[in-house]
Design a protein around this motif. Structure first.
Motif, PDB file in Angstrom:
ATOM      1  N   MET A 167       0.828  -1.051  -0.138  1.00  0.00           N
ATOM      2  CA  MET A 167      -0.094   0.113   0.051  1.00  0.00           C
ATOM      3  C   MET A 167       0.912   1.085   0.083  1.00  0.00           C
ATOM      4  N   ASN A 168       0.690   2.206  -1.111  1.00  0.00           N
ATOM      5  CA  ASN A 168       1.377   3.349  -0.963  1.00  0.00           C
ATOM      6  C   ASN A 168       0.710   4.498  -0.006  1.00  0.00           C
ATOM      7  N   THR A 169       1.540   5.059   0.740  1.00  0.00           N
ATOM      8  CA  THR A 169       1.100   6.171   1.684  1.00  0.00           C
ATOM      9  C   THR A 169       1.771   7.258   1.571  1.00  0.00           C
ATOM     10  N   ALA A 170       1.317   8.398   2.357  1.00  0.00           N
ATOM     11  CA  ALA A 170       2.259   9.504   1.981  1.00  0.00           C
ATOM     12  C   ALA A 170       3.674   9.511   2.460  1.00  0.00           C
ATOM     13  N   LEU A 171       3.932   8.459   3.478  1.00  0.00           N
ATOM     14  CA  LEU A 171       5.382   8.260   3.938  1.00  0.00           C
ATOM     15  C   LEU A 171       6.312   8.028   2.911  1.00  0.00           C
ATOM     16  N   GLU A 172       5.709   7.321   1.916  1.00  0.00           N
ATOM     17  CA  GLU A 172       6.342   6.704   0.661  1.00  0.00           C
ATOM     18  C   GLU A 172       6.363   7.592  -0.466  1.00  0.00           C
ATOM     19  N   SER A 173       7.531   7.948  -0.906  1.00  0.00           N
ATOM     20  CA  SER A 173       7.685   8.874  -2.182  1.00  0.00           C
ATOM     21  C   SER A 173       8.580   8.216  -3.261  1.00  0.00           C
ATOM     22  N   ALA A 174       8.142   8.229  -4.535  1.00  0.00           N
ATOM     23  CA  ALA A 174       9.016   7.603  -5.549  1.00  0.00           C
ATOM     24  C   ALA A 174      10.308   8.450  -5.761  1.00  0.00           C
ATOM     25  N   ASP A 175      10.570   9.447  -5.293  1.00  0.00           N
ATOM     26  CA  ASP A 175      11.629  10.212  -5.446  1.00  0.00           C
ATOM     27  C   ASP A 175      12.604  10.308  -4.161  1.00  0.00           C
ATOM     28  N   GLY A 176      12.075   9.242  -3.258  1.00  0.00           N
ATOM     29  CA  GLY A 176      12.850   9.290  -1.886  1.00  0.00           C
ATOM     30  C   GLY A 176      12.831  10.292  -0.792  1.00  0.00           C
ATOM     31  N   LYS A 177      11.848  11.267  -1.096  1.00  0.00           N
ATOM     32  CA  LYS A 177      11.778  12.419  -0.143  1.00  0.00           C
ATOM     33  C   LYS A 177      10.625  11.910   0.747  1.00  0.00           C
ATOM     34  N   SER A 178      11.028  11.909   2.094  1.00  0.00           N
ATOM     35  CA  SER A 178      10.080  11.853   3.155  1.00  0.00           C
ATOM     36  C   SER A 178       9.517  12.979   3.671  1.00  0.00           C
ATOM     37  N   LEU A 179       8.637  12.915   4.567  1.00  0.00           N
ATOM     38  CA  LEU A 179       7.658  14.003   4.856  1.00  0.00           C
ATOM     39  C   LEU A 179       8.777  14.999   5.713  1.00  0.00           C
ATOM     40  N   LYS A 180       9.593  14.549   6.502  1.00  0.00           N
ATOM     41  CA  LYS A 180      10.755  15.181   7.233  1.00  0.00           C
ATOM     42  C   LYS A 180      11.369  16.380   6.578  1.00  0.00           C
ATOM     43  N   ASP A 181      11.600  15.754   5.251  1.00  0.00           N
ATOM     44  CA  ASP A 181      12.388  16.561   4.152  1.00  0.00           C
ATOM     45  C   ASP A 181      11.520  17.817   3.854  1.00  0.00           C
ATOM     46  N   LEU A 182      10.244  18.035   4.123  1.00  0.00           N
ATOM     47  CA  LEU A 182       9.426  19.204   3.963  1.00  0.00           C
ATOM     48  C   LEU A 182       9.630  20.247   5.164  1.00  0.00           C
ATOM     49  N   ARG A 183      10.135  19.758   6.153  1.00  0.00           N
ATOM     50  CA  ARG A 183      10.369  20.742   7.366  1.00  0.00           C
ATOM     51  C   ARG A 183      11.338  21.771   6.957  1.00  0.00           C
ATOM     52  N   GLY A 184      10.909  23.009   7.164  1.00  0.00           N
ATOM     53  CA  GLY A 184      11.805  24.115   6.829  1.00  0.00           C
ATOM     54  C   GLY A 184      11.475  24.652   5.226  1.00  0.00           C
ATOM     55  N   VAL A 185      10.605  24.117   4.693  1.00  0.00           N
ATOM     56  CA  VAL A 185      10.285  24.332   3.282  1.00  0.00           C
ATOM     57  C   VAL A 185       9.021  25.463   3.352  1.00  0.00           C
ATOM     58  N   ASP A 186       9.072  26.436   2.394  1.00  0.00           N
ATOM     59  CA  ASP A 186       7.889  27.391   2.355  1.00  0.00           C
ATOM     60  C   ASP A 186       6.607  26.649   2.183  1.00  0.00           C
ATOM     61  N   LEU A 187       5.451  27.197   2.745  1.00  0.00           N
ATOM     62  CA  LEU A 187       4.257  26.349   2.758  1.00  0.00           C
ATOM     63  C   LEU A 187       3.969  26.289   1.361  1.00  0.00           C
ATOM     64  N   THR A 188       3.905  27.105   0.510  1.00  0.00           N
ATOM     65  CA  THR A 188       3.496  26.994  -1.045  1.00  0.00           C
ATOM     66  C   THR A 188       4.156  26.073  -1.780  1.00  0.00           C
ATOM     67  N   GLU A 189       5.627  26.157  -1.550  1.00  0.00           N
ATOM     68  CA  GLU A 189       6.251  25.045  -2.183  1.00  0.00           C
ATOM     69  C   GLU A 189       5.920  23.527  -1.574  1.00  0.00           C
ATOM     70  N   ALA A 190       5.578  23.708  -0.376  1.00  0.00           N
ATOM     71  CA  ALA A 190       5.202  22.237   0.196  1.00  0.00           C
ATOM     72  C   ALA A 190       3.910  21.703  -0.363  1.00  0.00           C
ATOM     73  N   ILE A 191       2.976  22.642  -0.346  1.00  0.00           N
ATOM     74  CA  ILE A 191       1.880  22.268  -1.089  1.00  0.00           C
ATOM     75  C   ILE A 191       1.705  21.753  -2.360  1.00  0.00           C
ATOM     76  N   ASN A 192       2.264  22.672  -3.212  1.00  0.00           N
ATOM     77  CA  ASN A 192       2.784  22.229  -4.644  1.00  0.00           C
ATOM     78  C   ASN A 192       3.365  21.014  -4.778  1.00  0.00           C
ATOM     79  N   TYR A 193       4.315  20.540  -3.918  1.00  0.00           N
ATOM     80  CA  TYR A 193       4.976  19.360  -4.079  1.00  0.00           C
ATOM     81  C   TYR A 193       4.086  18.131  -3.846  1.00  0.00           C
ATOM     82  N   LEU A 194       3.567  18.136  -2.730  1.00  0.00           N
ATOM     83  CA  LEU A 194       2.465  17.301  -2.366  1.00  0.00           C
ATOM     84  C   LEU A 194       1.381  16.998  -3.344  1.00  0.00           C
TER      85      LEU A 194
END
Length: 71
Positions: free
Chosen positions: A1-28
């Motif tokens: 099962m694919n969840t939000a914790l798993e990403s094809a590019d290897g980026k984890s949710l923790k990598d979004l900390r420190g990111v601008d909100l707009t950039e994080a929303i667009n990424y997600l």
């Protein structure tokens, strides 16, 4: 099962900390996930209690993501 914790590019949710909100929303959204703002500048928002594996909760301070979780 694919969840939000798993990403094809290897980026984890923790990598979004420190990111601008707009950039994080667009990424997600680009990954087919649903961003949900749960708190902003110390103000907690009312939330539903359902759990969605494709939804990512974001806490933000001064426009920057400080915490992420799935649900």
């Amino acid at each position: 099962m694919n969840t939000a914790l798993e990403s094809a590019d290897g980026k984890s949710l923790k990598d979004l900390r420190g990111v601008d909100l707009t950039e994080a929303i667009n990424y997600l959204r680009g990954k087919g996930l649903i961003p949900r703002l749960v708190s902003e500048d110390g103000e907690q928002y009312a939330l539903t209690c359902d759990y969605c594996t494709d939804r990512v909760n974001l806490s933000v301070m001064n426009g920057v993501v400080t915490h992420t979780s799935v649900g």
